[in-house]
Design an enzyme around this catalytic site. Structure first.
Site, PDB file in Angstrom:
ATOM      1  N   GLU A 221      31.292  46.057  41.043  1.00 23.06           N
ATOM      2  CA  GLU A 221      32.044  46.849  42.011  1.00 23.06           C
ATOM      3  C   GLU A 221      33.466  47.100  41.562  1.00 23.06           C
ATOM      4  OE1 GLU A 221      34.530  47.878  45.474  1.00 23.06           O
ATOM      5  OE2 GLU A 221      34.733  46.181  44.094  1.00 23.06           O
ATOM      6  N   ASP A 242      33.052  44.308  52.413  1.00 24.63           N
ATOM      7  CA  ASP A 242      34.111  44.081  51.438  1.00 24.63           C
ATOM      8  C   ASP A 242      35.347  43.656  52.214  1.00 24.63           C
ATOM      9  OD1 ASP A 242      35.673  44.162  49.041  1.00 24.63           O
ATOM     10  OD2 ASP A 242      34.329  45.691  48.240  1.00 24.63           O
ATOM     11  N   HIS A 322      44.069  41.908  45.595  1.00 24.34           N
ATOM     12  CA  HIS A 322      44.157  41.977  44.132  1.00 24.34           C
ATOM     13  C   HIS A 322      45.357  41.184  43.594  1.00 24.34           C
ATOM     14  CE1 HIS A 322      41.265  45.530  43.130  1.00 24.34           C
ATOM     15  NE2 HIS A 322      40.739  44.631  43.931  1.00 24.34           N
TER      16      HIS A 322
END
Length: 349
Positions: A221, A242, A322
């Site tokens: 992904e 997600d 992230h």
């Protein structure tokens, strides 16, 4: 209804994030998932890309659902072995070099041997480099300091380290007494843990689903094509599980389930969005609606691949996506509850 056991779920997530799995090198964590499903006696198989698909047969076998979460993470590869015995890296996934400065890491050689190191600026020492604070955090300036006595490229190669070796980042997972779980790679291993616990709950409660339901744990992904294949022609609805990203201008927080209405691929299916909202309201589930302009999911990848499906995206709210991520147990709980009622609901079309 919700999580079977919050402590069990957070422990499962902690186990998942502790297994290195940058996109392209996910066999170990997929094996972990495979063994979890085997214990539940859930039929599952690996696709050629290395992901795993589990299926629970429902009352209606002519129309299917698919739920996905991805187990691959951000990471890096060895780009160059430098003359000073340090490593230049190339990033895997969409993040910035500043988010990994000072991070402990692991280098895995082709033979499977593993070495530890630290990701640093070349100009780290303020006692030596006048521009230590101002130098740009980029591929040219950042390097891995290997925890071995190596000072030349030849000595590094003697260890078995070579260009193309995978680099994974230390997750530094911690579960706090106040209910937070903070770790790298909660995107998307928090949702993988939730889906696995959902499967376990369905088995233990003996629930018969209205429709045959597939659970895809994808493994590409972060590089854009994890969930765009192995979708049966009977599949009507496809729900990606997600993260919900948090920041200025966003509604998502660390305590509710995020329902994405639009991302970089465009709007998600309006009917499915309305059904998810209805289920949340009907069952007292905390939720937020949000738009993510710099985001794509396995569901959007499936749509781009040409599949004729209803698609949606939900997930726990994750702060500092992230980078140094964090969420709260209440967000995991609300996500799990919405999924529990969703898989037992009627199809939108």
């Amino acid at each position: 209804m919700g999580l079977i056991n919050p402590e069990e779920t957070t422990k499962l997530i902690a186990d998942l994030v502790s297994i290195p799995s940058p996109s392209g090198n996910t066999n170990e964590v997929i094996t972990f998932v495979e063994n979890f499903l085997k214990e539940l006696q859930i039929p599952a198989y690996r696709n050629r890309k290395g992901g795993i698909i589990a299926t629970i047969e429902g009352q209606d076998t002519s129309k299917h659902r698919m739920l996905t979460a991805h187990v691959d993470t951000l990471g890096a590869m060895v780009k160059e072995i430098k003359a000073n015995g340090r490593l230049k890296i190339d990033l895997i996934g969409g993040f910035r070099y500043n988010s990994i400065e000072g991070e402990y890491c692991q280098i895995e050689t082709q033979s499977g041997k593993k070495y530890t190191g630290t990701i640093l600026m070349h100009q780290t020492s303020v006692h030596v480099y006048k521009d230590a604070g101002k130098a740009e955090r980029n591929q040219d300036n950042m390097e891995i300091r290997i925890d071995e006595k190596v000072h030349t490229a030849e000595e590094v190669r003697t260890l078995g380290i070579e260009v193309g070796d995978f680099v994974s980042f230390d997750p530094r997972c911690e579960i706090t007494p106040s209910g937070y779980i903070k770790s790298r790679h909660l995107d998307d291993k928090a949702s993988v843990g939730i889906l696995l616990q959902l499967i376990k709950q369905l088995v233990e409660e003996g629930i018969t689903l209205p429709y045959t339901t597939h659970f895809l744990i994808s493994n590409n992904e972060e590089i854009g094509y994890g969930g765009n294949s192995n979708i049966s022609p009977e599949t009507v609805e496809y729900l990606a599980v997600d993260m919900g990203a948090i920041g200025d201008g966003q509604s998502t927080n660390e305590y509710t389930v995020s329902i994405c209405v639009k991302d970089s691929s465009g709007p998600y299916h309006y009917g499915l969005r309305k059904q998810l909202i209805h289920l949340a309201q009907e069952n007292n589930i905390g939720y937020k609606l949000d738009i993510y302009p710099f985001y794509g999911s396995d569901a959007s990848a499936a749509i781009r691949s040409g599949h004729d499906i209803v698609h949606g995206l939900i997930g726990p709210g994750i702060d500092s996506s992230h980078a140094f991520e964090r969420t709260h147990i209440s967000s995991l709980e609300n996500t799990a509850k919405l999924l529990y009622f969703y898989v037992q609901s009627e199809l939108v079309i």
